[in-house]
Write an enzyme that holds these catalytic residues in place. Structure first.
Site, PDB file in Angstrom:
ATOM      1  N   HIS A  18      38.325  31.113  46.272  1.00 47.14           N
ATOM      2  CA  HIS A  18      39.595  31.715  45.856  1.00 47.14           C
ATOM      3  C   HIS A  18      39.811  33.000  46.656  1.00 47.14           C
ATOM      4  CE1 HIS A  18      40.185  29.811  41.625  1.00 47.14           C
ATOM      5  NE2 HIS A  18      39.620  28.947  42.455  1.00 47.14           N
ATOM      6  N   GLU A  69      40.630  35.995  45.688  1.00 50.88           N
ATOM      7  CA  GLU A  69      39.977  37.172  45.097  1.00 50.88           C
ATOM      8  C   GLU A  69      38.491  37.197  45.400  1.00 50.88           C
ATOM      9  OE1 GLU A  69      42.887  35.717  41.798  1.00 50.88           O
ATOM     10  OE2 GLU A  69      41.822  34.852  43.506  1.00 50.88           O
ATOM     11  N   CYS A  86      42.394  33.832  37.775  1.00 53.31           N
ATOM     12  CA  CYS A  86      41.871  32.819  36.866  1.00 53.31           C
ATOM     13  C   CYS A  86      40.633  33.386  36.153  1.00 53.31           C
ATOM     14  CB  CYS A  86      41.502  31.566  37.671  1.00 53.31           C
ATOM     15  SG  CYS A  86      40.029  31.776  38.697  1.00 53.31           S
ATOM     16  N   CYS A 113      37.754  34.392  38.642  1.00 52.39           N
ATOM     17  CA  CYS A 113      38.044  35.604  39.414  1.00 52.39           C
ATOM     18  C   CYS A 113      38.065  36.840  38.513  1.00 52.39           C
ATOM     19  CB  CYS A 113      39.348  35.438  40.176  1.00 52.39           C
ATOM     20  SG  CYS A 113      39.207  34.163  41.457  1.00 52.39           S
TER      21      CYS A 113
END
Length: 168
Positions: free
Chosen positions: A51, A53, A81, A84
């Site tokens: 991801h 992040e 999410c 993260c």
């Protein structure tokens, strides 16, 4: 200042879109300097952890030589999410600035408020920074996929394959 750094995150989101990835971008900032950058690369890396992040936090830790980012701010184009959000807590980020809300997986406001739980760290949260621009990148990406202008980043038959596998 927030808009300046969100523009950088948006540029990374657009780069992810050009690579066929869901367009999410993130930067970690210390003072007035970007120390970490990341964009969604799950399809490219074949890794659920890729991801934006997570990449930005990893890059910042490497740049700064440590895992505690207590004096840093994360700018991300989409509300984080649960995974993260957990990484944000563990990295001790001081502040999170996000653009668009995520009604399916957002863990700061939309689905749950993870930072309201009794963890030992509570980052400051500022949502809605350049919200329309951040949402538009995602909206345009998925609209292009539906129109066939952009190839789907994943095998469009993955759900059928999963059902078939489960039936065995």
């Amino acid at each position: 200042m927030d808009a300046r750094f969100m523009q950088e995150a948006l540029a990374l989101a657009r780069q992810a879109a050009e690579e066929g990835e869901v367009p999410v971008g993130a930067v970690v900032v210390r003072g007035d300097r970007i120390v970490g950058r990341g964009r969604n690369r799950r399809e490219q890396s074949k890794n659920a952890l890729s991801h934006a992040e997570m990449e930005a936090i990893d890059d910042a830790c490497r740049t700064l030589g440590g895992w505690r980012l207590w004096d840093c701010t994360l700018y991300v184009t989409l509300e984080p999410c649960p995974m993260c959000a957990g990484a944000i807590l563990n990295a001790r980020l001081q502040r999170v600035v996000f653009g668009a809300c995520d009604p399916k997986a957002g863990s700061l406001f939309s689905v749950q408020r993870m930072f309201d739980l009794p963890y030992n760290h509570k980052p400051q949260i500022d949502g809605g920074c350049m919200q329309e621009a951040c949402a538009a990148v995602l909206r345009d990406f998925f609209a292009d996929m539906r129109r066939g202008v952009r190839k789907a980043p994943i095998n469009p038959n993955w759900k059928a394959a999963r059902r078939e596998q489960n039936a065995e």
